[in-house]
Motif scaffolding. Structure first.
Motif, PDB file in Angstrom:
ATOM      1  N   VAL A   1      43.078  29.127  16.361  1.00  0.00           N
ATOM      2  CA  VAL A   1      44.018  28.617  15.362  1.00  0.00           C
ATOM      3  C   VAL A   1      44.375  29.707  14.359  1.00  0.00           C
ATOM      4  O   VAL A   1      43.496  30.296  13.742  1.00  0.00           O
ATOM      5  CB  VAL A   1      43.414  27.412  14.614  1.00  0.00           C
ATOM      6  N   ALA A   2      45.668  29.977  14.210  1.00  0.00           N
ATOM      7  CA  ALA A   2      46.113  30.883  13.143  1.00  0.00           C
ATOM      8  C   ALA A   2      46.392  30.070  11.891  1.00  0.00           C
ATOM      9  O   ALA A   2      46.034  30.456  10.797  1.00  0.00           O
ATOM     10  CB  ALA A   2      47.360  31.636  13.578  1.00  0.00           C
ATOM     11  N   ALA A   3      47.053  28.934  12.067  1.00  0.00           N
ATOM     12  CA  ALA A   3      47.302  28.042  10.935  1.00  0.00           C
ATOM     13  C   ALA A   3      47.785  26.702  11.441  1.00  0.00           C
ATOM     14  O   ALA A   3      48.375  26.597  12.515  1.00  0.00           O
ATOM     15  CB  ALA A   3      48.344  28.636   9.982  1.00  0.00           C
ATOM     16  N   LEU A   4      47.531  25.680  10.620  1.00  0.00           N
ATOM     17  CA  LEU A   4      47.981  24.328  10.944  1.00  0.00           C
ATOM     18  C   LEU A   4      48.882  23.842   9.820  1.00  0.00           C
ATOM     19  O   LEU A   4      48.823  24.348   8.711  1.00  0.00           O
ATOM     20  CB  LEU A   4      46.777  23.378  11.026  1.00  0.00           C
ATOM     21  N   GLU A   5      49.685  22.798  10.107  1.00  0.00           N
ATOM     22  CA  GLU A   5      50.498  22.304   8.992  1.00  0.00           C
ATOM     23  C   GLU A   5      49.650  21.362   8.121  1.00  0.00           C
ATOM     24  O   GLU A   5      48.664  20.803   8.608  1.00  0.00           O
ATOM     25  CB  GLU A   5      51.810  21.682   9.482  1.00  0.00           C
ATOM     26  N   PRO A   6      50.032  21.219   6.849  1.00  0.00           N
ATOM     27  CA  PRO A   6      49.126  20.606   5.867  1.00  0.00           C
ATOM     28  C   PRO A   6      48.656  19.183   6.178  1.00  0.00           C
ATOM     29  O   PRO A   6      47.561  18.815   5.780  1.00  0.00           O
ATOM     30  CB  PRO A   6      49.965  20.610   4.577  1.00  0.00           C
ATOM     31  N   LEU A   7      49.438  18.357   6.883  1.00  0.00           N
ATOM     32  CA  LEU A   7      49.017  16.973   7.115  1.00  0.00           C
ATOM     33  C   LEU A   7      47.738  16.897   7.943  1.00  0.00           C
ATOM     34  O   LEU A   7      47.038  15.882   7.917  1.00  0.00           O
ATOM     35  CB  LEU A   7      50.106  16.189   7.844  1.00  0.00           C
ATOM     36  N   ALA A   8      47.419  17.966   8.672  1.00  0.00           N
ATOM     37  CA  ALA A   8      46.229  17.936   9.526  1.00  0.00           C
ATOM     38  C   ALA A   8      44.956  17.749   8.722  1.00  0.00           C
ATOM     39  O   ALA A   8      43.935  17.327   9.265  1.00  0.00           O
ATOM     40  CB  ALA A   8      46.146  19.217  10.347  1.00  0.00           C
ATOM     41  N   ARG A   9      44.985  18.088   7.446  1.00  0.00           N
ATOM     42  CA  ARG A   9      43.753  17.969   6.676  1.00  0.00           C
ATOM     43  C   ARG A   9      43.667  16.648   5.922  1.00  0.00           C
ATOM     44  O   ARG A   9      42.728  16.416   5.166  1.00  0.00           O
ATOM     45  CB  ARG A   9      43.590  19.108   5.669  1.00  0.00           C
ATOM     46  N   ASP A  10      44.661  15.741   6.131  1.00  0.00           N
ATOM     47  CA  ASP A  10      44.632  14.445   5.454  1.00  0.00           C
ATOM     48  C   ASP A  10      43.771  13.486   6.276  1.00  0.00           C
ATOM     49  O   ASP A  10      44.127  13.153   7.401  1.00  0.00           O
ATOM     50  CB  ASP A  10      46.078  13.922   5.343  1.00  0.00           C
ATOM     51  N   PRO A  11      42.636  13.055   5.748  1.00  0.00           N
ATOM     52  CA  PRO A  11      41.727  12.241   6.566  1.00  0.00           C
ATOM     53  C   PRO A  11      42.318  10.898   6.985  1.00  0.00           C
ATOM     54  O   PRO A  11      41.878  10.320   7.974  1.00  0.00           O
ATOM     55  CB  PRO A  11      40.494  12.030   5.665  1.00  0.00           C
ATOM     56  N   SER A  12      43.330  10.414   6.258  1.00  0.00           N
ATOM     57  CA  SER A  12      43.890   9.127   6.674  1.00  0.00           C
ATOM     58  C   SER A  12      44.868   9.291   7.826  1.00  0.00           C
ATOM     59  O   SER A  12      45.242   8.321   8.456  1.00  0.00           O
ATOM     60  CB  SER A  12      44.572   8.443   5.495  1.00  0.00           C
ATOM     61  N   LEU A  13      45.306  10.519   8.095  1.00  0.00           N
ATOM     62  CA  LEU A  13      46.293  10.713   9.157  1.00  0.00           C
ATOM     63  C   LEU A  13      45.748  11.480  10.351  1.00  0.00           C
ATOM     64  O   LEU A  13      46.304  11.397  11.437  1.00  0.00           O
ATOM     65  CB  LEU A  13      47.494  11.500   8.619  1.00  0.00           C
TER      66      LEU A  13
ATOM     67  N   ALA B   1      40.566  16.036  10.453  1.00  0.00           N
ATOM     68  CA  ALA B   1      40.792  16.464   9.067  1.00  0.00           C
ATOM     69  C   ALA B   1      39.680  17.363   8.547  1.00  0.00           C
ATOM     70  O   ALA B   1      39.941  18.344   7.846  1.00  0.00           O
ATOM     71  CB  ALA B   1      40.946  15.244   8.170  1.00  0.00           C
ATOM     72  N   ALA B   2      38.449  17.042   8.872  1.00  0.00           N
ATOM     73  CA  ALA B   2      37.328  17.819   8.336  1.00  0.00           C
ATOM     74  C   ALA B   2      37.397  19.267   8.813  1.00  0.00           C
ATOM     75  O   ALA B   2      37.224  20.205   8.033  1.00  0.00           O
ATOM     76  CB  ALA B   2      36.008  17.180   8.753  1.00  0.00           C
TER      77      ALA B   2
ATOM     78  N   ALA C   1      44.478   7.233  11.632  1.00  0.00           N
ATOM     79  CA  ALA C   1      44.372   8.531  12.303  1.00  0.00           C
ATOM     80  C   ALA C   1      44.220   8.379  13.806  1.00  0.00           C
ATOM     81  O   ALA C   1      44.519   9.303  14.567  1.00  0.00           O
ATOM     82  CB  ALA C   1      43.193   9.318  11.732  1.00  0.00           C
ATOM     83  N   LEU C   2      43.752   7.204  14.250  1.00  0.00           N
ATOM     84  CA  LEU C   2      43.539   7.029  15.687  1.00  0.00           C
ATOM     85  C   LEU C   2      44.805   6.596  16.415  1.00  0.00           C
ATOM     86  O   LEU C   2      44.861   6.626  17.639  1.00  0.00           O
ATOM     87  CB  LEU C   2      42.463   5.957  15.930  1.00  0.00           C
ATOM     88  N   LEU C   3      45.828   6.149  15.667  1.00  0.00           N
ATOM     89  CA  LEU C   3      46.999   5.562  16.325  1.00  0.00           C
ATOM     90  C   LEU C   3      48.286   6.352  16.117  1.00  0.00           C
ATOM     91  O   LEU C   3      49.284   6.094  16.761  1.00  0.00           O
ATOM     92  CB  LEU C   3      47.227   4.134  15.813  1.00  0.00           C
ATOM     93  N   ILE C   4      48.268   7.295  15.180  1.00  0.00           N
ATOM     94  CA  ILE C   4      49.513   8.015  14.901  1.00  0.00           C
ATOM     95  C   ILE C   4      49.874   8.953  16.036  1.00  0.00           C
ATOM     96  O   ILE C   4      51.020   9.021  16.477  1.00  0.00           O
ATOM     97  CB  ILE C   4      49.409   8.806  13.580  1.00  0.00           C
ATOM     98  N   CYS C   5      48.875   9.703  16.524  1.00  0.00           N
ATOM     99  CA  CYS C   5      49.139  10.664  17.598  1.00  0.00           C
ATOM    100  C   CYS C   5      48.352  10.290  18.840  1.00  0.00           C
ATOM    101  O   CYS C   5      47.396   9.525  18.773  1.00  0.00           O
ATOM    102  CB  CYS C   5      48.713  12.058  17.153  1.00  0.00           C
TER     103      CYS C   5
END
Lengths: 250, 322
Positions: free
Chosen positions: A37-49, A53-54, A229-233
């Protein structure tokens, strides 16, 4: 000494890593090859999405901005079908390798995407293992009582209709989805109640969309909450959602 | 049918009849179909919705009449002058950052605070500048400022779904409102209306001009402050549970003046009742969209009132500004 210099010079040539600009590809990337991983977009660190996230919180992040992405000199960029489209266009013009993945709408599509991303990242073995694990867990799923109806009631009253990921999860748990993809208000929900109402647990902060699922009037219905987080993607965690539903329906 | 010839008492009787009919129709209409529904649905969904339409409409109609009297400006309306917008910003601040989740009355209190600031700014400006187009411009500026603050607040809100809800806060709606929203909004709106209804005599005196009113013993500053407080209570709590709805306060006094007379004090009670009737009718129309026209969603309440009110505004503005 020469070997050291050569190694320091050659290291950037291996490719500085993979950038992901979409929540779904973020999660597959972190689950399959976090070291690339070079970088991820910011929503990846939102635990609700985000399921990852961790781990994503420990990895660098980049906004969906072409300049920011170019500065990282990635050798591969993963993106979705919508969102960041203008960024993707600029990156392609610049000559970067960009792979766009559509939203996975059913379990077969999820498996295909896992295999594809694992191949792109150079770790096909991990992809094969992940798919095998998913299949084993799906086979072991307890099935809901026959003919039990369910409705996945999402933000703002939208229901998951046939052909969507939510629908695939409900069916995997043995439930019959009565949603059509349109909007269902509280009155309609109470007049034609499903056997099981499935909503996504509200994230930490309220919004009218997510508060709808907390309304006291819903106490009349059998109500199961699933982490969003289990159903969005689509990913191996989708099977976790199916497991929660199957156990909750029993 | 006898032709309606006007006068205060007949107008009031007509409005009360209209309210009863509209209230009943509202209780009988909903997504479950026409007619009396399951008692649970009736009490938990339709009664709060009908009651809120009546209360919020009453607050908006009365606020419009009071603002038009206090500012001596026929274009005054809480939505147009930015008070509803400021109330929405206050409510958004209280709701999306979790204060209302911890303490439910924080929602109407936020709306109240926003509306109070907006009203204060507006009446402070009115005190210094003569009423007329400049006041309306100030109101439009406040309204635009409030809308941009609303968008900013929703963008920064912790919940990612927040920004999609901007249409509710800008254009209002009463779908899926529950008894809790009714309990939260009813006391402030009732209190605001009570304050505003008592301003009749003072507004009559103000209509003669501030100096004349002062010479008649009417405390002009205090009157404007009570008006601001009443409008803030009624509109603030209304916007907190129903979003931004405009034009009710604009249209209602103008519709009533031919029947009730030009005296601002006489307009107050009829405006309150007519505002309630207008909003309940608009809400009925909104519900009929999905039921009769097959719409996927209900149209926004503020859209319906704007469809009526915007052409009205053009007609009035033409009459006012030569």
């Amino acid at each position: 000494m020469l070997v050291l210099v050569f190694w320091l010079v050659a290291f950037p040539a291996w490719g500085a890593g993979v950038v992901s600009l979409n929540l779904c590809t973020d999660q597959l990337l972190v689950l399959l090859a976090p070291e690339r991983v070079a970088a991820l977009e910011p929503l990846a660190r939102d635990p609700s999405l985000s399921f990852v996230a961790a781990q994503a919180a420990l990895l660098p992040r980049v906004p969906a901005d072409a300049e920011a992405v170019l500065r990282l000199h990635p050798d591969l960029v993963l993106a979705g079908d919508y969102g960041a489209q203008t960024t993707v266009a600029v990156l392609r013009r610049r000559g970067l390798r960009v792979v766009q993945m559509p939203e996975a709408e059913d379990l077969d599509a999820i498996e295909a995407q896992i295999t594809q991303v694992a191949g792109l990242l150079g770790v096909p073995g991990r992809g094969v293992a992940m798919v095998a694990d998913m299949r084993a867990r799906l086979a072991a799923l307890p099935q809901a009582p026959a003919g039990m109806t369910a409705l996945l009631w999402e933000a703002r009253g939208y229901t998951a209709g046939a052909g969507s990921l939510g629908d695939a999860v409900l069916r995997a748990a043995g439930l019959r989805n009565v949603g059509t993809g349109g909007v269902v208000g509280m009155e309609t929900l109470l007049t034609h109640p499903p056997d099981l109402l499935v909503t996504q647990t509200a994230p930490g902060y309220p919004s009218m969309a997510t508060d709808l699922a907390q309304a006291p009037v819903l106490r009349r219905l059998r109500h199961l909450r699933v982490p969003p987080a289990l159903l969005i993607c689509g990913g191996p965690f989708t099977v976790t959602a199916a497991e929660i539903l199957a156990r909750g329906a029993l | 049918m006898a032709r309606f010839s006007g006068g205060l008492k007949p107008t009031l009787r007509l409005l009360v009849c209209a309210l009863v009919v509209l209230g009943l129709l509202s209780l009988l209409t909903g997504a479950a179909g026409f007619g009396v529904p399951d008692p649970f649905i009736l009490w938990q969904i339709r009664v709060p919705r009908t009651a809120l339409a009546l209360l919020v409409g009453a607050g908006l109609g009365l606020s419009g009449a009071v603002l038009q009297g206090a500012l001596r400006n026929p274009l005054a309306d809480p939505g147009l002058l930015g008070v509803s917008g400021c109330a929405a910003v206050g409510a958004v601040g209280a709701y999306y950052w979790g204060f209302a989740a911890a303490f439910a009355p924080a929602l109407p209190l936020g709306g109240l605070a926003g509306a109070a600031l907006g009203c204060g700014a507006l009446l402070g400006f009115a005190g210094r500048a003569p009423s007329g187009p400049s006041l309306i411009l100030a109101g439009v500026a406040l309204s635009a400022f409030a809308a941009s603050m609303l968008a900013l607040a929703l963008t920064l809100a912790p919940n990612p779904f927040a920004l999609a809800e901007i249409t509710f806060w800008l254009m209002g709606g009463l779908e899926d409102r529950t008894l809790m929203h009714l309990w939260l909004a009813a006391p402030p709106i009732a209190l605001g209306c009570a304050l505003l209804l008592r301003l009749g005599r003072r507004l009559d005196a103000l209509a003669l001009g501030e100096a004349t009113a002062a010479s008649l013993g009417v405390p002009v500053g205090a009157t404007l402050r009570i008006a601001a407080a009443g409008v803030a209570l009624a509109v603030g709590a209304g916007a907190a549970v129903a979003g931004g709805i405009g034009f009710v306060g604009l249209v209602v006094p103008h519709l009533l003046r031919p029947h009730v007379g030009e005296r601002p004090g006489a307009l107050l009670l009829p405006a309150m009742l007519a505002g309630a009737a207008l909003l309940t009718a608009a809400d009925l129309l909104a519900r009929l969209g999905p039921l009769l026209l097959g719409m996927g969603q209900e149209p926004r309440l503020g859209v319906l009132t704007a469809l009526l009110g915007a052409p009205f505004l053009v007609v009035i503005a033409r009459r006012v500004a030569p």
